[in-house]
Design an enzyme around this catalytic site. Structure first.
Site, PDB file in Angstrom:
ATOM      1  N   PHE A  14       1.136  -0.908  -0.378  1.00 52.80           N
ATOM      2  CA  PHE A  14       0.289   0.184   0.072  1.00 52.80           C
ATOM      3  C   PHE A  14       0.902   1.751  -0.231  1.00 52.80           C
ATOM      4  CE2 PHE A  14      -2.559   3.086   2.883  1.00 52.80           C
ATOM      5  CZ  PHE A  14      -3.401   3.603   1.645  1.00 52.80           C
ATOM      6  N   SER A  83       3.807  -6.466   2.059  1.00 52.73           N
ATOM      7  CA  SER A  83       2.617  -6.158   3.114  1.00 52.73           C
ATOM      8  C   SER A  83       1.312  -6.423   2.391  1.00 52.73           C
ATOM      9  CB  SER A  83       3.347  -4.316   3.002  1.00 52.73           C
ATOM     10  OG  SER A  83       2.326  -3.896   4.003  1.00 52.73           O
ATOM     11  N   MET A  84       0.325  -5.268   2.048  1.00 53.70           N
ATOM     12  CA  MET A  84      -0.776  -5.155   1.630  1.00 53.70           C
ATOM     13  C   MET A  84      -0.735  -6.046  -0.139  1.00 53.70           C
ATOM     14  SD  MET A  84      -3.147  -2.330  -0.196  1.00 53.70           S
ATOM     15  CE  MET A  84      -1.955  -2.582  -1.558  1.00 53.70           C
ATOM     16  N   ASP A 192      10.106  -4.470  12.659  1.00 53.94           N
ATOM     17  CA  ASP A 192       9.090  -3.606  12.008  1.00 53.94           C
ATOM     18  C   ASP A 192       8.258  -2.791  12.506  1.00 53.94           C
ATOM     19  OD1 ASP A 192       6.397  -2.562   9.741  1.00 53.94           O
ATOM     20  OD2 ASP A 192       7.458  -4.669   9.365  1.00 53.94           O
ATOM     21  N   HIS A 224      10.519  -2.127   7.442  1.00 51.46           N
ATOM     22  CA  HIS A 224       9.329  -2.805   6.855  1.00 51.46           C
ATOM     23  C   HIS A 224       9.486  -2.986   5.662  1.00 51.46           C
ATOM     24  CE1 HIS A 224       5.368  -3.551   5.695  1.00 51.46           C
ATOM     25  NE2 HIS A 224       5.113  -2.375   4.948  1.00 51.46           N
TER      26      HIS A 224
END
Length: 252
Positions: A14, A83-84, A192, A224
């Site tokens: 994202f 991630s997303m 993270d 991250h």
């Protein structure tokens, strides 16, 4: 036309740019794999304003279109999601596992955000209220190595409506974990500050994949954006080893 055996679909996160995952491309291509890295709607633009009004279903549609395009060139596909993008990878798995999708590689799957407003967090109930008068959220740097230019990795803010749709994707994907049974590798960063460590536990424990076909690998120092940070070569090597083992297993 004869298809090649394997390809890789890489799905970014994202607000991220392709710079956040591009370090994977060359090592994967050196294995002789077709690599597809689509840009999801509203991303890769001059301004995060382009995300306004975009929903997670648009991102799924973009990823699925790229999956189909790659499937015309190869027999089996590894899907890597950051991630997303890891959530999108899992949703592709519910539809294509047992067919052209061989396995998924989840990098910091975003089931629980450090933000207290995210799904499963104590203040999530306030998120719908906040969106009525807060139209955008600032985003923090997500790198341990501050010599890297975080601006090139992701937008510095995002429209609130796009964030709310991302939250919807988190809840939707978590509800489908029990339907997933394909082989799986998870990577996560102990440092993270965007996605909590128990996000990977949610993914690992929630899927129906056999214990022998799933694993979690921890990075000790990265933040991250693991494919741009100080342990990016370790992350890439772990992924290469997993893909090579899957190829060998299939060939055997």
């Amino acid at each position: 036309m004869k298809k090649d055996a394997f390809g890789v679909l890489i799905v970014h996160g994202f607000t991220a740019t392709l710079n956040s995952v591009n370090s994977l491309v060359e090592p994967l291509e050196k294995l002789g794999l077709h690599v597809s890295v689509p840009i999801l709607k509203g991303h890769g633009e001059s301004s995060p304003e382009k995300l306004r009004g975009v929903t997670w279903r648009d991102w799924m549609q973009d990823a699925e279109a790229a999956f189909h395009e790659l499937s015309e060139k190869v027999d089996k596909i590894f899907v890597i999601g950051h991630s997303m993008g890891a959530l999108i990878a899992l949703n592709l798995a519910t539809k294509y596992q047992g067919g052209q999708l061989d396995s998924v590689i989840l990098a910091a799957p975003a089931f629980r955000l450090v933000s207290m407003l995210g799904p499963g967090r104590p203040l999530h109930f306030l998120a719908p209220v906040l969106k009525t008068f807060i139209k955008s959220w600032d985003l923090s740097v997500a790198l341990s190595d501050h010599d890297e230019k975080s601006r090139s990795m992701h937008y510095l803010w995002a429209p609130t409506d796009a964030i709310m749709s991302f939250f919807d994707l988190i809840s939707f994907t978590e509800s489908r974990l029990h339907d997933i049974r394909c082989p799986m590798l998870i990577l996560h960063n102990r440092n993270d500050q965007t996605v909590t460590q128990n996000s990977s536990d949610i993914a690992f424990k929630g899927v129906a994949t056999a214990s022998s076909d799933k694993d979690i690998v921890w990075l000790e120092r990265s933040e991250h954006q693991m494919f741009c940070d100080c342990e990016k070569m370790r992350a890439i090597d772990v992924i290469i080893d997993f893909i090579q083992s899957r190829i060998s297993k299939t060939a055997g």
